[in-house]
Design a protein around this motif. Structure first.
Motif, mmCIF file in Angstrom:
data_model
loop_
_atom_site.group_PDB
_atom_site.id
_atom_site.type_symbol
_atom_site.label_atom_id
_atom_site.label_comp_id
_atom_site.label_asym_id
_atom_site.label_seq_id
_atom_site.Cartn_x
_atom_site.Cartn_y
_atom_site.Cartn_z
ATOM 1 N N PRO A 39 61.024 45.462 -10.546
ATOM 2 C CA PRO A 39 61.301 46.882 -10.284
ATOM 3 C C PRO A 39 60.083 47.786 -10.456
ATOM 4 C CG PRO A 39 63.061 45.914 -11.592
ATOM 5 C CD PRO A 39 61.954 44.910 -11.550
ATOM 6 N N ASP A 40 59.146 47.381 -11.290
ATOM 7 C CA ASP A 40 57.923 48.162 -11.510
ATOM 8 C C ASP A 40 56.735 47.627 -10.721
ATOM 9 O OD1 ASP A 40 59.250 49.826 -13.337
ATOM 10 O OD2 ASP A 40 58.875 48.429 -14.984
ATOM 11 N N LYS A 41 56.998 46.678 -9.803
ATOM 12 C CA LYS A 41 55.955 46.061 -8.984
ATOM 13 C C LYS A 41 54.879 45.399 -9.853
ATOM 14 C CE LYS A 41 56.703 49.355 -5.218
ATOM 15 N NZ LYS A 41 56.078 50.323 -4.272
ATOM 16 N N GLY A 42 55.317 44.831 -10.965
ATOM 17 C CA GLY A 42 54.399 44.131 -11.851
ATOM 18 C C GLY A 42 53.996 42.786 -11.280
ATOM 19 N N GLU A 43 52.937 42.212 -11.832
ATOM 20 C CA GLU A 43 52.403 40.963 -11.305
ATOM 21 C C GLU A 43 52.833 39.769 -12.160
ATOM 22 O OE1 GLU A 43 48.372 40.843 -10.072
ATOM 23 O OE2 GLU A 43 48.360 42.915 -9.366
ATOM 24 N N ILE A 44 52.895 38.617 -11.512
ATOM 25 C CA ILE A 44 53.250 37.378 -12.198
ATOM 26 C C ILE A 44 52.275 37.178 -13.353
ATOM 27 C CG2 ILE A 44 53.470 34.880 -11.975
ATOM 28 C CD1 ILE A 44 53.884 35.380 -8.918
ATOM 29 N N PRO A 45 52.756 37.089 -14.578
ATOM 30 C CA PRO A 45 51.838 36.968 -15.716
ATOM 31 C C PRO A 45 51.177 35.597 -15.802
ATOM 32 C CG PRO A 45 54.111 36.861 -16.459
ATOM 33 C CD PRO A 45 54.164 37.182 -14.991
ATOM 34 N N MET A 46 49.973 35.583 -16.344
ATOM 35 C CA MET A 46 49.238 34.330 -16.485
ATOM 36 C C MET A 46 50.000 33.347 -17.373
ATOM 37 S SD MET A 46 46.664 32.608 -15.510
ATOM 38 C CE MET A 46 45.714 33.927 -14.728
ATOM 39 N N SER A 47 50.735 33.860 -18.336
ATOM 40 C CA SER A 47 51.487 32.974 -19.222
ATOM 41 C C SER A 47 52.514 32.151 -18.450
ATOM 42 C CB SER A 47 52.192 33.787 -20.308
ATOM 43 O OG SER A 47 53.072 34.753 -19.737
ATOM 44 N N LEU A 48 53.122 32.748 -17.426
ATOM 45 C CA LEU A 48 54.081 32.007 -16.613
ATOM 46 C C LEU A 48 53.355 30.979 -15.753
ATOM 47 C CD1 LEU A 48 56.921 31.479 -15.584
ATOM 48 C CD2 LEU A 48 56.636 33.382 -13.970
ATOM 49 N N ARG A 49 52.204 31.348 -15.210
ATOM 50 C CA ARG A 49 51.426 30.399 -14.417
ATOM 51 C C ARG A 49 51.038 29.184 -15.258
ATOM 52 N NH1 ARG A 49 46.969 34.029 -11.297
ATOM 53 N NH2 ARG A 49 46.009 31.975 -11.068
ATOM 54 N N GLU A 50 50.702 29.411 -16.503
ATOM 55 C CA GLU A 50 50.333 28.310 -17.387
ATOM 56 C C GLU A 50 51.526 27.389 -17.653
ATOM 57 O OE1 GLU A 50 48.806 30.472 -20.681
ATOM 58 O OE2 GLU A 50 46.811 30.792 -19.778
ATOM 59 N N LYS A 51 52.706 27.976 -17.791
ATOM 60 C CA LYS A 51 53.907 27.165 -17.999
ATOM 61 C C LYS A 51 54.248 26.360 -16.743
ATOM 62 C CE LYS A 51 55.865 30.248 -21.502
ATOM 63 N NZ LYS A 51 56.913 31.252 -21.805
ATOM 64 N N CYS A 161 46.480 39.144 3.572
ATOM 65 C CA CYS A 161 45.940 38.079 2.722
ATOM 66 C C CYS A 161 46.515 38.238 1.316
ATOM 67 C CB CYS A 161 44.412 38.118 2.696
ATOM 68 S SG CYS A 161 43.693 36.740 1.751
ATOM 69 N N THR A 162 47.629 37.584 1.082
ATOM 70 C CA THR A 162 48.280 37.660 -0.227
ATOM 71 C C THR A 162 47.504 36.857 -1.256
ATOM 72 O OG1 THR A 162 50.458 37.970 0.782
ATOM 73 C CG2 THR A 162 50.421 37.180 -1.490
ATOM 74 N N PHE A 163 47.347 37.454 -2.455
ATOM 75 C CA PHE A 163 46.708 36.780 -3.588
ATOM 76 C C PHE A 163 45.191 36.724 -3.448
ATOM 77 C CE2 PHE A 163 46.458 32.778 -6.382
ATOM 78 C CZ PHE A 163 46.746 33.470 -7.544
ATOM 79 N N ALA A 164 44.612 37.571 -2.589
ATOM 80 C CA ALA A 164 43.159 37.548 -2.390
ATOM 81 C C ALA A 164 42.408 37.809 -3.679
ATOM 82 C CB ALA A 164 42.753 38.580 -1.337
ATOM 83 N N ASP A 165 42.958 38.658 -4.536
ATOM 84 C CA ASP A 165 42.281 38.973 -5.791
ATOM 85 C C ASP A 165 42.482 37.875 -6.837
ATOM 86 O OD1 ASP A 165 44.993 39.611 -5.820
ATOM 87 O OD2 ASP A 165 44.770 41.250 -7.253
ATOM 88 N N GLY A 166 43.692 37.345 -6.954
ATOM 89 C CA GLY A 166 43.994 36.383 -8.014
ATOM 90 C C GLY A 166 43.548 34.969 -7.737
ATOM 91 N N ALA A 167 43.232 34.665 -6.476
ATOM 92 C CA ALA A 167 42.861 33.302 -6.101
ATOM 93 C C ALA A 167 41.478 32.931 -6.625
ATOM 94 C CB ALA A 167 42.891 33.159 -4.577
ATOM 95 N N ASP A 168 41.232 31.617 -6.673
ATOM 96 C CA ASP A 168 39.923 31.097 -7.075
ATOM 97 C C ASP A 168 39.032 30.822 -5.868
ATOM 98 O OD1 ASP A 168 40.527 30.753 -10.017
ATOM 99 O OD2 ASP A 168 42.111 29.522 -9.141
#
Length: 390
Positions: A39-51, A161-168
Motif C-alpha cells: 500500500p505504501d509502494k515499499g520495496e522488497i526488503p533484502m531480508s526477504l531476498r536472503e530468506k 526495465c524493472t529492477f534496473a537499480d537493484g540488479a547486479d
C-alpha cells in the motif's frame, strides 16, 4: 484451496513437498510483508531476498554442479504460483536468477564463476530490451551499439526495465548493424553490463516509471549516453540478439501463467474466507447462491489454467514442442486472473475497493499479466497464425 484435484500424473510426492514448503513460506514470510509494504509502494526488503536464497529459490533451474537445485520448469512454476499468491513481485524476483536471457550464452569459465553466485541470490539481473516504440516489435529497437576499438559504445533509450537499480547486472539489447530489407530482427546484439547493486552505472541515467501496481521494486526508463563497455560484454554472437531475447519464451510464458494463477488463487481464498465471515440478512453471504456460483466459477477457471500450465511445463521439461500451448496458457491464465480478481472485489464489495484488503493488489497486478511477456493480442496472433497460417 485444496489441491487434491490435481492430476496424479503431474504431482509427485517430491513436487507436493516443494509446493507445500513454498506455500508455508509465502504465508509466513511473503504475505505479511506484502500487506504492509505494497500500500505504501515499499520495496522488497533484502531480508526477504536472503530468506528466499536460503530456500534455494534463485537456483531452481541451475544445475547442482553450480550450487543450484537442478529442478525443472514444473517446479519453478509451482514455486512461482505460491509466491504470487502472496506478492507477484516476489514471484517475479526469482526470474531474475532463473530465467534472465543470455545466461545460456556464458562460456564454461563464466558459468563456473557466475552461476554459483546466481544460485545464492548474489547475482541477479535486469533485462533492458523494450523501448517506447519497441515493445513486442523487437525489430523496431533503435538503441545503438557501435564498435570502437576494444569497446562498444551504447547510445539510446530503454523503457520498462524493472529492477534496473537493484540488479547486479543489466542485459541490454541494441542494434549493432542495419537490418536487411524485410528482416528487422537481424543486426541486434546483447550485452551483459555488471553494475553496483542499488545504483545505475555512470553514463546510464534513469527515472522510475510511475505504476498503478507491481510494487515492491521500481521499473525504469533508461538513457545510455555514449556508454562504453568492453568488447567481452557482448553475449553470444554479434547480430544474434533477437534469438537470445526470444530464447526460452515458453518458459517465461509458463512463469507468467503461474504468477497469474497465484494471484487468482489469492483472490479466491480471500473471497471464500470473507464470504464465510460477512453476514447480510441474518446469514453469511456464502449461503447465497449468487456468491456460491461466483466462487464455483472462479475455482473452475483457476484449475483449468493450472492444468494447462502443468502440461506446458511438462512439455518444456521433456523437450517437447509447446510454443502454441505456451501462448494459450499465457492468454488463458492472465485473462482468467483479471476476471477472477475482479469477481473477488465484487464479493468483498466496498471492502474490496480499499487497500485494507489484499484483493485490490491481486486485481492491479493481474491486470499487468495481460501485458508483459507478450500482450493477450500478441498471444492471439501467435495462436491464430499457428492454426490458420500467417
Amino acid at each position: 484451496m485444496s489441491q487434491d484435484v490435481i492430476a496424479r500424473a503431474y504431482m509427485t510426492e517430491e513436487r507436493r513437498a516443494i509446493q507445500e514448503q513454498a506455500r508455508e513460506f509465502t504465508l509466513r514470510e511473503v504475505l505479511p510483508i506484502a500487506n504492509k509494504l505494497d500500500p505504501d509502494k515499499g520495496e522488497i526488503p533484502m531480508s526477504l531476498r536472503e530468506k528466499m536464497a536460503e530456500m534455494g529459490y534463485f537456483g531452481i533451474l541451475i544445475d547442482e554442479d553450480y550450487g543450484g537445485l537442478g529442478l525443472g520448469v514444473f517446479e519453478y512454476c509451482l514455486v512461482a504460483e505460491e509466491l504470487a499468491r502472496g506478492w507477484m513481485s516476489v514471484a517475479s524476483l526469482i526470474a531474475r536468477a532463473n530465467n534472465v536471457p543470455g545466461m545460456e550464452m556464458l562460456t564454461p569459465e563464466q558459468k563456473k564463476e557466475i552461476l554459483p553466485r546466481v544460485a545464492r541470490g548474489e547475482w541477479l539481473g535486469a533485462f533492458a530490451m523494450s523501448e517506447s516504440n519497441a515493445g513486442s516489435d523487437i525489430g523496431n529497437i533503435s538503441c545503438r551499439a557501435k564498435r570502437d576499438g576494444d569497446s562498444w559504445i551504447i547510445h539510446g533509450n530503454k523503457y520498462w526495465c524493472t529492477f534496473a537499480d537493484g540488479a547486479d547486472y543489466l542485459v541490454v539489447i541494441a542494434r549493432t548493424s542495419p537490418a536487411p530489407e524485410g528482416k528487422k530482427h537481424k543486426g541486434l546484439s546483447a550485452f551483459m553490463i555488471p553494475k553496483e547493486r542499488g545504483k545505475l552505472p555512470l553514463g546510464i541515467n534513469g527515472a522510475p516509471i510511475p505504476k498503478i501496481g507491481y510494487h515492491g521494486w521500481k521499473t525504469w526508463e533508461l538513457s545510455f549516453d555514449e556508454f562504453r563497455v568492453p568488447a567481452d560484454a557482448l553475449l553470444g554472437e554479434e547480430g544474434k540478439g533477437f534469438y537470445l531475447a526470444t530464447h526460452g519464451l515458453e518458459k517465461a510464458r509458463a512463469h507468467t501463467a503461474a504468477r497469474a494463477i497465484g494471484l487468482a488463487r489469492g483472490a479466491l481464498e480471500d473471497a471464500i474466507a470473507y464470504a464465510d465471515e460477512r453476514e447480510q440478512f441474518g446469514s453469511p453471504i456464502s449461503c447465497f447462491q449468487a456468491i456460491r456460483f461466483k466462487i464455483a466459477q472462479m475455482a473452475t477457471e483457476i484449475e483449468a489454467a493450472r492444468q494447462l500450465n502443468h502440461f506446458v511445463c511438462t512439455q518444456i521439461d521433456t523437450g517437447g514442442r509447446c510454443d502454441l500451448e505456451a501462448s494459450m496458457v499465457k492468454l488463458f491464465a492472465t485473462e482468467m486472473a483479471e476476471r477472477v480478481t475482479s469477481e473477488g472485489i465484487q464479493i468483498l464489495g466496498g471492502a474490496g475497493y480499499t487497500t485494507l484488503h489484499a484483493m485490490e493488489r491481486y486485481w492491479r497486478d493481474a491486470r499487468l499479466t495481460k501485458i508483459f511477456e507478450g500482450t493477450s493480442e500478441i498471444q492471439l496472433r501467435i495462436i491464430s497464425d499457428r492454426l490458420l497460417g500467417k
